[in-house]
Design a protein around this motif. Sequence first.
Motif, short mmCIF file in Angstrom:
data_model
loop_
_atom_site.label_atom_id
_atom_site.label_comp_id
_atom_site.label_asym_id
_atom_site.label_seq_id
_atom_site.Cartn_x
_atom_site.Cartn_y
_atom_site.Cartn_z
N LEU A 1 69.56 24.10 28.06
CA LEU A 1 70.09 22.82 27.58
C LEU A 1 71.29 22.44 28.43
O LEU A 1 72.22 23.23 28.60
CB LEU A 1 70.50 22.94 26.12
N GLN A 2 71.26 21.24 29.00
CA GLN A 2 72.42 20.74 29.74
C GLN A 2 73.38 20.09 28.76
O GLN A 2 73.02 19.16 28.04
CB GLN A 2 72.00 19.73 30.80
N LEU A 3 74.62 20.57 28.74
CA LEU A 3 75.65 20.02 27.85
C LEU A 3 76.41 18.89 28.53
O LEU A 3 76.77 17.90 27.89
CB LEU A 3 76.63 21.12 27.43
N LEU A 4 76.71 19.03 29.81
CA LEU A 4 77.47 18.05 30.58
C LEU A 4 76.81 17.88 31.95
O LEU A 4 76.19 18.81 32.46
CB LEU A 4 78.93 18.51 30.76
N TRP B 1 77.55 19.99 36.47
CA TRP B 1 76.66 20.39 35.38
C TRP B 1 77.30 21.51 34.58
O TRP B 1 78.15 22.25 35.07
CB TRP B 1 75.29 20.83 35.91
N VAL C 1 75.63 14.94 30.81
CA VAL C 1 74.91 14.30 29.71
C VAL C 1 74.12 15.38 28.99
O VAL C 1 73.70 16.38 29.58
CB VAL C 1 73.96 13.19 30.21
N LEU C 2 73.92 15.18 27.70
CA LEU C 2 73.19 16.14 26.89
C LEU C 2 71.69 15.89 27.05
O LEU C 2 71.18 14.82 26.73
CB LEU C 2 73.58 15.99 25.42
N GLU C 3 70.97 16.91 27.60
CA GLU C 3 69.54 16.77 27.74
C GLU C 3 68.90 18.15 27.91
O GLU C 3 69.54 19.11 28.36
CB GLU C 3 69.17 15.89 28.94
N ASN D 1 75.36 24.11 31.82
CA ASN D 1 74.12 24.44 31.12
C ASN D 1 74.27 25.71 30.30
O ASN D 1 75.01 26.63 30.69
CB ASN D 1 72.97 24.64 32.12
#
Length: 609
Positions: free
Chosen positions: A31-34, A600, A36-38, A602
């Motif tokens: 999960l990518q937190l920064l 990023w 953007v959340l995706e 993650n």
Amino acid sequence: MRRTVAAVLVLAFVPSGWARLAISGALGSTLQLLPVLELQGTDLTLAATVAGLTVESESTFYYDGLRYQSFYLAGRHGTCDLWGKAYFHSQEVRYRRAWAHLETAISAGILRISAHHWSAAAEYTSSDKDKFGPWPCVNAILWSEAWRNIGRTLYIEGPVVGYDWSGPLKLYLGHPPPNPERFEVYISASNVLKFEDAFGPQFWQSLVGKIICVRGTIKDVRYTAPPAHSVPQVAVSSSSDLVVGSCCGLRPDMTCPGPVIPWYRAAEHVGETVSVQGPVVSVTSPAGYRRLRLGGGATVPNRLEVYIPEEHVPLFQARFGDAFPGNTSNKTVCVRGLVGTGPPAPDGVARIVLTDPDDLRIEPCCEAALHTGSLFIGRVRLAGSPWTFTVDLSDCGTGLGFLQATAALKGYPLCCGLRLDLALAFSQCRALDALEFTVGGLSLGCCPLTAEVGIAVARDAKVVTFTPRWPRTSGCITVYGDLVWRGSSFAGISIYGWGVSCSVKGLKLRLVTALDPDAVEDVTDVTFYAHEFEYLGLAYTGAGCGGEAVASSVEFWFGAKGSLFGLQRVRVKLTVSLGGRIEFKADGQWNYAKVAPVDWLNVGLKLSF
């Protein structure tokens, strides 16, 4: 529908007997937190043993469903070990690439036979390039063929016969000006310094008399001063698009509609039926006709004028669109017809009258059968002691041929406690392509201190390394540089940078200082962004506070665009085992040369079962 087919494709490779087998595997998600959340992706691995064979399935899911699928198979047959893997794009329902190995012991050592296949150049990764060299199925032509390939992106080779440096730089291949049959390489004034960094100050002087290879889109550049003409030209902005030496690639087959001449030669062929190629400079509508002027306007006496009677224009619009002939402006066209003079053209101006759309093409006259397909490489490797030999054969769809071969000698004992490592690489295109040798065990005369000295010579780089070593200490200092020659005379040593590394009980420290970051990148695995010149890395592998397995690293890059103490970039990685079957991962990068420094951040979990 495609997703349904993809699911069927996956299930087709899963034997029905798996339901009764012990299946192991892992499920991991990132999960990518920064910034953007995706969801970055989810990986599912399933493995089982069937009839003595290990079968493994790897599936990668993204927000839009299953995207990538691969299958791995390994086993033993008699005295041979076999293993291989195939990759697929599930959403596009297509095969991507595959590889397979067969290995067995023979009296001379270990023999491995490998087969690799890629469906397209896009599937050829950086690790493939490190192993086999650049993608060999490129389309390469001679400089004299460039004018027949206007608008195509190709590799072009030829001898440099001159240059013009008046801010921008032009290299002339084949012929110097004013010969219209020359080929030009153009480097803008803003990019010249970039090329000097790669090839040396005023490198163009040393290129005269040498063959170079450039890559780019060929365009038609007009010169209207008498005698007016146009020449093929490629503009390059990256030093990687220019190399000294021949282009290694495939010569595309050319199909031309009979004799083809450039527009500025049309007046020399009055009374002949030929194909004429040139750029459309203007489109006008004199009484009763549509007129295309090739090569120049009314002030260019050796231009070619193409006339299409008004009653025939609808036929051309049916072929080339309602915007015809306006849609030919500034494009290279090919016209075939009888070259004449006189009305409707002005006196002394060559002209062709067209009535059949088949006699016009909005592209170069000659068709090129460009290679855009797959690549197969077969490798035979014999690893013995102390020699290892490797031979690669390749096929771009044109037949199997020699690609490259290597011979490596490892740890060969010399006198006085010295040992030699040697590696030679030969390629089909350039014969001897690389040479590396290292002499270890050199005594420095004081204490029990020894050193290794290595020299690596490749097509695009020469590197000298000096590595002192201390007994009972895990670590080293390496100096990267090159020997400088002026003609046949030794002129000194150029230092690119140096590196220091050491390790203590699972903790590793590495420092790399780059006086020439591009050169240091070529000989290390450290990547420097723009303006960066120093690297510091700390890595730890071992037990955490609670006894769990931990692997972590922190990397720092320092540079001219950095903030505190010149710190320009930071990268952090952490992997922690939680309870044996659960693994937590986190990684992030911050680039302080940017207004928004977070590249990023993650986090991920992996569950094994």
